[in-house]
Design a protein around this motif. Structure first.
Motif, PDB file in Angstrom:
ATOM      1  N   ALA A   1       0.819  -1.215   0.000  1.00 28.98           N
ATOM      2  CA  ALA A   1       0.000   0.000   0.000  1.00 28.98           C
ATOM      3  C   ALA A   1       0.853   1.266   0.000  1.00 28.98           C
ATOM      4  CB  ALA A   1      -0.922   0.002   1.223  1.00 28.98           C
ATOM      5  N   LEU A   2       2.131   1.110   0.335  1.00 25.21           N
ATOM      6  CA  LEU A   2       3.026   2.272   0.382  1.00 25.21           C
ATOM      7  C   LEU A   2       3.791   2.500  -0.915  1.00 25.21           C
ATOM      8  CD1 LEU A   2       4.564   1.681   3.943  1.00 25.21           C
ATOM      9  CD2 LEU A   2       2.877   3.427   3.321  1.00 25.21           C
ATOM     10  N   THR A   3       3.726   1.565  -1.834  1.00 26.05           N
ATOM     11  CA  THR A   3       4.545   1.660  -3.056  1.00 26.05           C
ATOM     12  C   THR A   3       4.148   2.845  -3.940  1.00 26.05           C
ATOM     13  OG1 THR A   3       3.057   0.085  -4.140  1.00 26.05           O
ATOM     14  CG2 THR A   3       5.057  -0.803  -3.111  1.00 26.05           C
ATOM     15  N   SER A   4       2.947   3.361  -3.755  1.00 25.14           N
ATOM     16  CA  SER A   4       2.514   4.504  -4.571  1.00 25.14           C
ATOM     17  C   SER A   4       2.828   5.845  -3.909  1.00 25.14           C
ATOM     18  CB  SER A   4       1.005   4.414  -4.830  1.00 25.14           C
ATOM     19  OG  SER A   4       0.283   4.428  -3.608  1.00 25.14           O
ATOM     20  N   GLN A   5       3.437   5.811  -2.729  1.00 27.10           N
ATOM     21  CA  GLN A   5       3.754   7.051  -2.022  1.00 27.10           C
ATOM     22  C   GLN A   5       4.909   7.785  -2.716  1.00 27.10           C
ATOM     23  OE1 GLN A   5       2.570   8.675   0.617  1.00 27.10           O
ATOM     24  NE2 GLN A   5       1.007   7.236   1.339  1.00 27.10           N
ATOM     25  N   PRO A   6       4.702   9.020  -3.150  1.00 27.53           N
ATOM     26  CA  PRO A   6       5.788   9.761  -3.825  1.00 27.53           C
ATOM     27  C   PRO A   6       7.034   9.913  -2.954  1.00 27.53           C
ATOM     28  CG  PRO A   6       3.670  10.870  -4.115  1.00 27.53           C
ATOM     29  CD  PRO A   6       3.441   9.786  -3.111  1.00 27.53           C
ATOM     30  N   ALA A   7       6.842  10.067  -1.634  1.00 25.62           N
ATOM     31  CA  ALA A   7       7.980  10.279  -0.738  1.00 25.62           C
ATOM     32  C   ALA A   7       8.905   9.071  -0.670  1.00 25.62           C
ATOM     33  CB  ALA A   7       7.488  10.634   0.663  1.00 25.62           C
ATOM     34  N   LEU A   8       8.390   7.899  -1.040  1.00 23.41           N
ATOM     35  CA  LEU A   8       9.175   6.666  -0.958  1.00 23.41           C
ATOM     36  C   LEU A   8       9.666   6.197  -2.335  1.00 23.41           C
ATOM     37  CD1 LEU A   8       7.118   4.604   1.657  1.00 23.41           C
ATOM     38  CD2 LEU A   8       9.080   6.100   2.054  1.00 23.41           C
ATOM     39  N   LYS A   9       9.446   7.015  -3.351  1.00 23.16           N
ATOM     40  CA  LYS A   9       9.783   6.592  -4.712  1.00 23.16           C
ATOM     41  C   LYS A   9      11.258   6.227  -4.858  1.00 23.16           C
ATOM     42  CE  LYS A   9       9.347   8.045  -9.543  1.00 23.16           C
ATOM     43  NZ  LYS A   9       8.916   9.133 -10.469  1.00 23.16           N
ATOM     44  N   THR A  10      12.135   6.979  -4.221  1.00 26.86           N
ATOM     45  CA  THR A  10      13.580   6.701  -4.310  1.00 26.86           C
ATOM     46  C   THR A  10      14.149   6.243  -2.968  1.00 26.86           C
ATOM     47  OG1 THR A  10      14.108   9.022  -3.859  1.00 26.86           O
ATOM     48  CG2 THR A  10      13.866   8.378  -6.169  1.00 26.86           C
ATOM     49  N   TYR A  11      13.290   5.832  -2.055  1.00 25.15           N
ATOM     50  CA  TYR A  11      13.727   5.402  -0.726  1.00 25.15           C
ATOM     51  C   TYR A  11      14.108   3.924  -0.786  1.00 25.15           C
ATOM     52  CZ  TYR A  11      13.627   5.040   4.413  1.00 25.15           C
ATOM     53  OH  TYR A  11      13.948   4.853   5.735  1.00 25.15           O
ATOM     54  N   HIS A  12      15.397   3.638  -0.686  1.00 29.01           N
ATOM     55  CA  HIS A  12      15.876   2.277  -0.950  1.00 29.01           C
ATOM     56  C   HIS A  12      15.364   1.243   0.048  1.00 29.01           C
ATOM     57  CE1 HIS A  12      18.719   3.567   2.149  1.00 29.01           C
ATOM     58  NE2 HIS A  12      19.001   2.301   2.343  1.00 29.01           N
ATOM     59  N   LEU A  13      14.971   1.687   1.251  1.00 26.28           N
ATOM     60  CA  LEU A  13      14.518   0.706   2.237  1.00 26.28           C
ATOM     61  C   LEU A  13      13.141   0.128   1.911  1.00 26.28           C
ATOM     62  CD1 LEU A  13      15.778   2.227   5.612  1.00 26.28           C
ATOM     63  CD2 LEU A  13      16.764   0.379   4.242  1.00 26.28           C
ATOM     64  N   LEU A  14      12.358   0.815   1.084  1.00 26.38           N
ATOM     65  CA  LEU A  14      11.062   0.247   0.697  1.00 26.38           C
ATOM     66  C   LEU A  14      11.247  -1.036  -0.110  1.00 26.38           C
ATOM     67  CD1 LEU A  14       7.973   0.325   0.495  1.00 26.38           C
ATOM     68  CD2 LEU A  14       8.219   1.853  -1.474  1.00 26.38           C
ATOM     69  N   PRO A  15      11.992  -1.046  -1.227  1.00 29.05           N
ATOM     70  CA  PRO A  15      12.206  -2.316  -1.931  1.00 29.05           C
ATOM     71  C   PRO A  15      13.026  -3.317  -1.103  1.00 29.05           C
ATOM     72  CG  PRO A  15      13.522  -0.571  -2.937  1.00 29.05           C
ATOM     73  CD  PRO A  15      12.577   0.088  -1.988  1.00 29.05           C
ATOM     74  N   SER A  16      13.883  -2.834  -0.223  1.00 24.67           N
ATOM     75  CA  SER A  16      14.647  -3.746   0.632  1.00 24.67           C
ATOM     76  C   SER A  16      13.720  -4.525   1.556  1.00 24.67           C
ATOM     77  CB  SER A  16      15.677  -2.951   1.441  1.00 24.67           C
ATOM     78  OG  SER A  16      16.353  -3.798   2.347  1.00 24.67           O
ATOM     79  N   VAL A  17      12.807  -3.803   2.218  1.00 24.81           N
ATOM     80  CA  VAL A  17      11.841  -4.462   3.106  1.00 24.81           C
ATOM     81  C   VAL A  17      10.920  -5.373   2.297  1.00 24.81           C
ATOM     82  CG1 VAL A  17       9.808  -4.057   4.559  1.00 24.81           C
ATOM     83  CG2 VAL A  17      11.901  -2.700   4.896  1.00 24.81           C
ATOM     84  N   ARG A  18      10.465  -4.877   1.172  1.00 28.38           N
ATOM     85  CA  ARG A  18       9.557  -5.676   0.347  1.00 28.38           C
ATOM     86  C   ARG A  18      10.238  -6.958  -0.127  1.00 28.38           C
ATOM     87  NH1 ARG A  18       7.200  -6.089  -4.870  1.00 28.38           N
ATOM     88  NH2 ARG A  18       4.946  -6.461  -4.656  1.00 28.38           N
ATOM     89  N   GLY A  19      11.527  -6.844  -0.511  1.00 25.42           N
ATOM     90  CA  GLY A  19      12.266  -8.026  -0.930  1.00 25.42           C
ATOM     91  C   GLY A  19      12.386  -9.040   0.193  1.00 25.42           C
ATOM     92  N   ASP A  20      12.632  -8.575   1.402  1.00 20.04           N
ATOM     93  CA  ASP A  20      12.747  -9.481   2.545  1.00 20.04           C
ATOM     94  C   ASP A  20      11.438 -10.235   2.793  1.00 20.04           C
ATOM     95  OD1 ASP A  20      14.348 -10.364   4.944  1.00 20.04           O
ATOM     96  OD2 ASP A  20      12.651  -9.461   5.976  1.00 20.04           O
ATOM     97  N   LEU A  21      10.327  -9.521   2.736  1.00 19.99           N
ATOM     98  CA  LEU A  21       9.034 -10.165   2.971  1.00 19.99           C
ATOM     99  C   LEU A  21       8.689 -11.140   1.841  1.00 19.99           C
ATOM    100  CD1 LEU A  21       7.004  -7.099   4.321  1.00 19.99           C
ATOM    101  CD2 LEU A  21       8.102  -8.929   5.630  1.00 19.99           C
TER     102      LEU A  21
END
Length: 431
Positions: A366-386
């Motif tokens: 649900a957070l992947t569409s957040q503009p503030a996280l578009k270049t935030y590397h921890l979002l894909p890192s966390v998603r990859g872990d899950l």
């Protein structure tokens, strides 16, 4: 004593005493830039005299006295010029004011030791004034309150020395042109101004705790400087719970420093760290600061809540003992205090740990569409872990590779690419 020994001693004394000297002089000069110039003149005098005459018994007092007399001379010159330029009626007022500075003994009363702590607090507020950009506030704070050189600040933040010098010069000019008073803010402004001070200290700490760029994962010097500033601020304003909360948060996070790096300097995730290497003294200090905040009896603010989260981790003797449900609840509280996609991402991690990766992944997606996280590397890192925990290896590998492409820290990039390489590929087709 050799000249090199004297210079090392002077450098150490300056790091410890410069903030108090500049703070006291700013109250007299009314301009932080002028105050720093006078303090630097005193430092130059020490560099000339101490190698020959030896280190004085009280080096800090020597520097303060030398700076005072230079301030006296400068003030006298200023008043002399005013007498020549101003009208007769105003000249009389100036003469009355100038009389205060006719003797060094009178000047002592203006900059005596009883005012030192108040001056230091005023200097913190003026260096972190919201009229300055965040980058300027950080640079000016490290220069005036940390005693760091321009070169040291530039090296810490991987910015060119001229760029840092320009930030500091522009910050001083802005404070002077805006006539920012050297004072503790009035009550109606204090909460917002204190928030600015705390933000600067925590930004300095975070850049040391997890470097945003470069080859080093941790820069301990910045963490130590932020902790020192936080502890000073807590002593100067003991009735502000958020200050104690920030100190508690930094103490507990700093306690993990030795366990956060592998033999080759590679980052070690929290759940894989050897908790026996955590610094128990810093943890106890953190718990004490958190208790102080709670004993003040006010509703918890963002730093107090974050410190409570850090305390949950510190109380767990093993990763398996971590109270993830409690941490998730604290993050829910934090989202009401400071709504932020980053806080929501951290909450999703806690929920995944407490209730399973599928629950956490729903929140992360649900957070992947957040503009503030578009270049935030921890979002894909966390998603990859899950995704990896759910057996969705191809998607996980792609997320780790994307996270590696977004981070500017070389150590972190290496770890993410290794995770991508270690994620199992699709099963081989039947032969």
């Amino acid at each position: 004593m050799t000249a090199a020994d004297a210079h090392r001693a002077i450098e150490a004394v300056w790091r410890l005493e410069s903030a108090r000297i500049i703070a006291g002089l700013t109250r007299i000069a009314g301009d932080v830039g002028v105050a720093e110039e006078i303090a630097q003149d005193a430092l130059v005098a020490a560099l000339k005299q101490w190698p020959q005459a030896g280190i004085p018994p009280n080096p800090g007092a020597w520097l303060m006295t030398a700076a005072k007399y230079r301030a006296i001379d400068r003030r006298r010159r200023d008043h002399l010029l005013e007498r020549k330029l101003e009208q007769v009626g105003y000249e009389f007022q100036v003469r009355q004011e100038a009389a205060v500075f006719d003797g060094a003994a009178d000047f002592e009363a203006v900059i005596d030791d009883d005012n030192v702590d108040d001056d230091l607090l005023r200097l913190m507020f003026i260096a972190c004034h919201p009229v300055l950009s965040t980058e300027a506030r950080i640079a000016l704070t490290l220069r005036l309150l940390g005693g760091l050189t321009t070169e040291e600040i530039a090296r810490a933040f991987l910015v060119s020395e001229p760029a840092i010098a320009q930030r500091i010069v522009r910050a001083k000019r802005t404070l002077a042109s805006k006539h920012i008073p050297f004072e503790v803010p009035p009550e109606n402004e204090r909460a917002a101004r204190l928030s600015s001070v705390l933000e600067v200290i925590y930004l300095i700490f975070n850049e040391g705790y997890t470097a945003t760029a470069g080859n080093d994962w941790i820069r301990p010097g910045l963490c130590q400087e932020a902790l020192r500033l936080g502890r000073i601020l807590a002593e100067l304003t003991p009735t502000e719970p958020e200050i104690h909360g920030l100190v508690a948060l930094m103490e507990i996070q700093a306690s993990r420093t030795r366990a956060r790096l592998g033999p080759g300097g590679e980052p070690i995730p929290l759940l894989e760290q050897n908790r026996g290497r955590w610094d128990q003294l810093l943890i106890r200090r953190g718990f004490t600061a958190l208790l102080r905040a709670e004993q003040l009896g006010r509703p918890p603010g963002p730093y107090v809540v974050q410190a409570a989260i850090a305390a949950c981790h510190a109380q767990a003797h093993t990763a398996e003992e971590t109270d993830w449900a409690g941490i998730a609840a604290l993050y829910a509280t934090l989202t009401t205090l400071t709504p932020s996609p980053v806080v929501e991402l951290n909450r999703a991690v806690a929920i995944a740990m407490a209730f399973g990766p599928a629950r956490g992944l729903e929140l992360v997606d649900a957070l992947t569409s957040q503009p503030a996280l578009k270049t935030y590397h921890l979002l894909p890192s966390v998603r990859g872990d899950l995704l990896a925990k759910l057996g969705r290896s191809d998607e996980a590998r792609a997320e780790f590779e994307r996270a590696a492409s977004l981070t500017n820290n070389a150590r972190e990039r290496t770890v993410l690419l290794e995770r991508a390489a270690c994620t199992p590929g699709p099963p081989s087709p039947p032969g």
